[in-house]
Design an enzyme around this catalytic site. Sequence first.
Site, mmCIF file in Angstrom:
data_model
loop_
_atom_site.group_PDB
_atom_site.id
_atom_site.type_symbol
_atom_site.label_atom_id
_atom_site.label_comp_id
_atom_site.label_asym_id
_atom_site.label_seq_id
_atom_site.Cartn_x
_atom_site.Cartn_y
_atom_site.Cartn_z
ATOM 1 N N VAL A 11 46.656 48.841 27.365
ATOM 2 C CA VAL A 11 45.775 48.524 26.236
ATOM 3 C C VAL A 11 46.090 47.132 25.683
ATOM 4 O O VAL A 11 45.193 46.311 25.464
ATOM 5 C CB VAL A 11 45.916 49.581 25.107
ATOM 6 C CG1 VAL A 11 45.134 49.171 23.878
ATOM 7 C CG2 VAL A 11 45.460 50.940 25.596
ATOM 8 N N ASP A 30 56.405 41.772 23.752
ATOM 9 C CA ASP A 30 57.010 42.943 24.400
ATOM 10 C C ASP A 30 58.521 42.739 24.378
ATOM 11 O O ASP A 30 58.992 41.599 24.311
ATOM 12 C CB ASP A 30 56.499 43.073 25.838
ATOM 13 C CG ASP A 30 56.542 44.519 26.318
ATOM 14 O OD1 ASP A 30 55.473 45.094 26.574
ATOM 15 O OD2 ASP A 30 57.661 45.075 26.419
ATOM 16 N N THR A 120 46.418 54.973 20.495
ATOM 17 C CA THR A 120 45.828 56.212 19.983
ATOM 18 C C THR A 120 46.892 56.957 19.177
ATOM 19 O O THR A 120 47.943 57.295 19.711
ATOM 20 C CB THR A 120 45.365 57.078 21.161
ATOM 21 O OG1 THR A 120 44.458 56.294 21.920
ATOM 22 C CG2 THR A 120 44.686 58.344 20.694
ATOM 23 N N ARG A 153 37.940 52.348 29.464
ATOM 24 C CA ARG A 153 38.286 53.199 30.608
ATOM 25 C C ARG A 153 39.087 52.370 31.589
ATOM 26 O O ARG A 153 38.769 51.192 31.802
ATOM 27 C CB ARG A 153 37.016 53.714 31.301
ATOM 28 C CG ARG A 153 36.249 54.732 30.505
ATOM 29 C CD ARG A 153 34.833 54.825 31.003
ATOM 30 N NE ARG A 153 34.175 53.523 30.913
ATOM 31 C CZ ARG A 153 33.012 53.219 31.481
ATOM 32 N NH1 ARG A 153 32.375 54.113 32.191
ATOM 33 N NH2 ARG A 153 32.473 52.027 31.350
ATOM 34 N N ASN A 227 37.672 61.321 22.579
ATOM 35 C CA ASN A 227 38.288 61.749 23.835
ATOM 36 C C ASN A 227 38.196 63.261 24.009
ATOM 37 O O ASN A 227 37.953 63.754 25.112
ATOM 38 C CB ASN A 227 39.747 61.281 23.906
ATOM 39 C CG ASN A 227 39.853 59.865 24.465
ATOM 40 O OD1 ASN A 227 38.831 59.240 24.743
ATOM 41 N ND2 ASN A 227 41.051 59.371 24.635
ATOM 42 N N PHE A 268 29.307 61.882 31.984
ATOM 43 C CA PHE A 268 30.483 62.754 31.828
ATOM 44 C C PHE A 268 30.159 64.214 32.068
ATOM 45 O O PHE A 268 30.743 65.116 31.464
ATOM 46 C CB PHE A 268 31.165 62.520 30.470
ATOM 47 C CG PHE A 268 32.215 61.472 30.597
ATOM 48 C CD1 PHE A 268 31.861 60.152 30.780
ATOM 49 C CD2 PHE A 268 33.562 61.809 30.604
ATOM 50 C CE1 PHE A 268 32.821 59.172 30.974
ATOM 51 C CE2 PHE A 268 34.532 60.837 30.797
ATOM 52 C CZ PHE A 268 34.160 59.511 30.976
ATOM 53 N N GLY A 272 34.118 68.669 39.034
ATOM 54 C CA GLY A 272 35.111 68.234 40.013
ATOM 55 C C GLY A 272 36.385 69.041 39.912
ATOM 56 O O GLY A 272 36.345 70.245 39.641
ATOM 57 N N CYS A 279 45.260 59.429 29.254
ATOM 58 C CA CYS A 279 44.642 59.562 27.931
ATOM 59 C C CYS A 279 44.197 60.985 27.615
ATOM 60 O O CYS A 279 44.720 61.610 26.696
ATOM 61 C CB CYS A 279 43.458 58.621 27.822
ATOM 62 S SG CYS A 279 43.924 56.920 28.119
ATOM 63 N N ARG A 346 48.979 58.835 36.874
ATOM 64 C CA ARG A 346 49.503 59.676 35.794
ATOM 65 C C ARG A 346 48.572 60.874 35.573
ATOM 66 O O ARG A 346 47.365 60.720 35.474
ATOM 67 C CB ARG A 346 49.646 58.857 34.505
ATOM 68 C CG ARG A 346 50.857 57.937 34.556
ATOM 69 C CD ARG A 346 50.946 57.073 33.337
ATOM 70 N NE ARG A 346 49.906 56.055 33.314
ATOM 71 C CZ ARG A 346 49.704 55.222 32.305
ATOM 72 N NH1 ARG A 346 50.453 55.308 31.233
ATOM 73 N NH2 ARG A 346 48.750 54.319 32.362
HETATM 74 C C1 UGA Z 1 39.271 57.668 28.801
HETATM 75 C C2 UGA Z 1 37.993 57.458 27.989
HETATM 76 O O1 UGA Z 1 36.847 57.549 28.825
HETATM 77 C C3 UGA Z 1 38.004 56.091 27.297
HETATM 78 O O2 UGA Z 1 36.856 55.958 26.457
HETATM 79 C C4 UGA Z 1 39.268 55.976 26.444
HETATM 80 O O3 UGA Z 1 39.369 54.710 25.818
HETATM 81 C C5 UGA Z 1 40.490 56.179 27.329
HETATM 82 O O4 UGA Z 1 40.409 57.482 27.951
HETATM 83 C C6 UGA Z 1 41.712 56.090 26.451
HETATM 84 O O5 UGA Z 1 41.870 56.921 25.548
HETATM 85 O O6 UGA Z 1 42.473 55.113 26.570
HETATM 86 P P1 UGA Z 1 40.123 56.907 31.231
HETATM 87 O O7 UGA Z 1 41.299 57.798 30.992
HETATM 88 O O8 UGA Z 1 40.341 55.555 31.774
HETATM 89 O O9 UGA Z 1 39.282 56.716 29.862
HETATM 90 O O10 UGA Z 1 39.208 57.652 32.277
HETATM 91 P P2 UGA Z 1 37.758 58.323 32.324
HETATM 92 O O11 UGA Z 1 36.847 57.447 33.066
HETATM 93 O O12 UGA Z 1 37.334 58.782 30.997
HETATM 94 O O13 UGA Z 1 38.100 59.594 33.242
HETATM 95 C C7 UGA Z 1 39.056 60.574 32.819
HETATM 96 C C8 UGA Z 1 39.137 61.693 33.816
HETATM 97 O O14 UGA Z 1 37.966 62.509 33.776
HETATM 98 C C9 UGA Z 1 39.274 61.259 35.281
HETATM 99 O O15 UGA Z 1 40.227 62.092 35.915
HETATM 100 C C10 UGA Z 1 37.892 61.471 35.855
HETATM 101 O O16 UGA Z 1 37.898 61.721 37.244
HETATM 102 C C11 UGA Z 1 37.433 62.691 35.073
HETATM 103 N N1 UGA Z 1 35.971 62.814 34.949
HETATM 104 C C12 UGA Z 1 35.249 61.882 34.256
HETATM 105 C C13 UGA Z 1 35.334 63.921 35.490
HETATM 106 O O17 UGA Z 1 35.969 64.804 36.096
HETATM 107 N N2 UGA Z 1 33.970 64.040 35.320
HETATM 108 C C14 UGA Z 1 33.233 63.129 34.639
HETATM 109 O O18 UGA Z 1 32.007 63.318 34.518
HETATM 110 C C15 UGA Z 1 33.895 62.015 34.105
#
Ligand code: UGA
Length: 468
Positions: A11, A30, A120, A153, A227, A268, A272, A279, A346
């Site tokens: 971040v 840092d 967060t 993301r 989230n 979203f 899967g 996060c 992670r």
């Molecule tokens: C997530 C949020 O989307 C961000 O808005 C937020 O800022 C971030 O966490 C955070 O708190 O820092 P991120 O963890 O990078 O972002 O990943 P996502 O793209 O949200 O995916 C999260 C997980 O959900 C992945 O494992 C992905 O494969 C899964 N996913 C996502 C699904 O299984 N189905 C979906 O439709 C979307």
Amino acid sequence: MRIAVVGSGYVGLVAGACFADLGHDVIVVDNDQQKLAALRNGDVPIHEKFLPELLSRHRGQRLQFSDDLKEAARVSSAIFVAVGTPPTESGEADLSYVESVAREISGGIEDYKVIVEKSTVPVYTSEWIRKIILRNGTDPDLFDVASNPEFLREGTAVTDFMFPDRIVTGCDSPRAAEVLRQVYLPLTDGSYYSRADAIPQPDRAQIPPPIIVTSTKSAELIKHASNAFLAMKISFINAVASVCESVGADVNQVVHGIGTDSRIGPRFLNPGIGYGGSCFPKDIMAFRSVAREFGYDFRLLDEVMKINEDQRQRFVRKVHHALWTLRGKHLGVLGLAFKGGTDDIRESPALAIVQLLLQEGSKIAAYDPAAMDRTREILKNGITFANSAYDAARDADALLILTEWEEFANLDLARLRGELKYPIVIDGRNLYDPEMMAAQGFTYYSVGRAASHPDGVPAAVSKNGKKA
Ligand code: UGA
């Protein structure tokens, strides 16, 4: 404006580079000397689109790296705190790094500053930061604590930063709100987007983005609630997918049918093997825990987490169903990262499934475009790493798709079939169309859709609702 960003993790580094690109003078702080040396040297520690460009554009000029937090705080008007908030054993966020940063910053406050939470954090954190700074003798008129949650993301963090759906600034004084308004002005007045060297605009971008000003507590809550809601959407559709499997419906059709309702929306809702990453799993637990601390039993979140865990087990059962016994079976695995476009493993559901299969005695040949080095560090036995998707498929009893990398959705299927010992694909991300896969000669299993077979006969549904 002069800005300090504390923490050069995912971040902090993205925010620092993007603030510099908006025209601010940024010091990323840092206490990890090795990391600082690497950053000064031009290394890019994370796999993030456009980050290398921004770092090389501003490094040593508008973007400096330092270990002197007090001095960085002294010369900056806004200090963004982006240090880690890892979960404790009980699921709460560990705020000790935030606390020590607050203590150290207080020594550098000689004129008015806004201390901004970027990590967060639970809803009461801003009050604690304020208390700690006051306890260390700082004049209450010289600072405010604000919250500016990020919605980035992994993989698309730079684009998400520059083209946000909204910018949330939680401030309890007009003075703090004005500082944050100035920080984001190049985005909210649209001037950034007319620059020739601006980051390319993605589809669906809303420019200029709106800025939403709330109380600090509301902003803290907006992050956790966002989230949690997104994770709930994923668990919801995964639960629907399970029902689809039992009754013989097609979850993709269901998603299309419900997602076109503008109140629900299609995003979203990809079923899967469940969500992972640094996060969602952590934030849902922390939100659950902060709600409990303040007297609300947020049971819905328990169910979101439980469905998410179940998805992995369901997938492994599917592998059993396709292959019968797993001991000694050779499985090709596509994907180790927690999602496509990142090297982050992670809380990766892909990795959790690989571990379950290894425990059952399967031999795995895995391929991931970015996450193999990280996986090598933690998985040593029973797994080999392949150079391509086809390499992973070679002589395998079945191919498993576990991460939604774009490259896995565009494989040469004839070549793939030629590599596999048996043409069986078990897809945890629904990247292919079942009928098309059958036509290409595969037995194909996916999530929330009937299995398909090369002879065109759909998988029968047995008495207990499970497909044969
Ligand atoms: C997530 C949020 O989307 C961000 O808005 C937020 O800022 C971030 O966490 C955070 O708190 O820092 P991120 O963890 O990078 O972002 O990943 P996502 O793209 O949200 O995916 C999260 C997980 O959900 C992945 O494992 C992905 O494969 C899964 N996913 C996502 C699904 O299984 N189905 C979906 O439709 C979307």
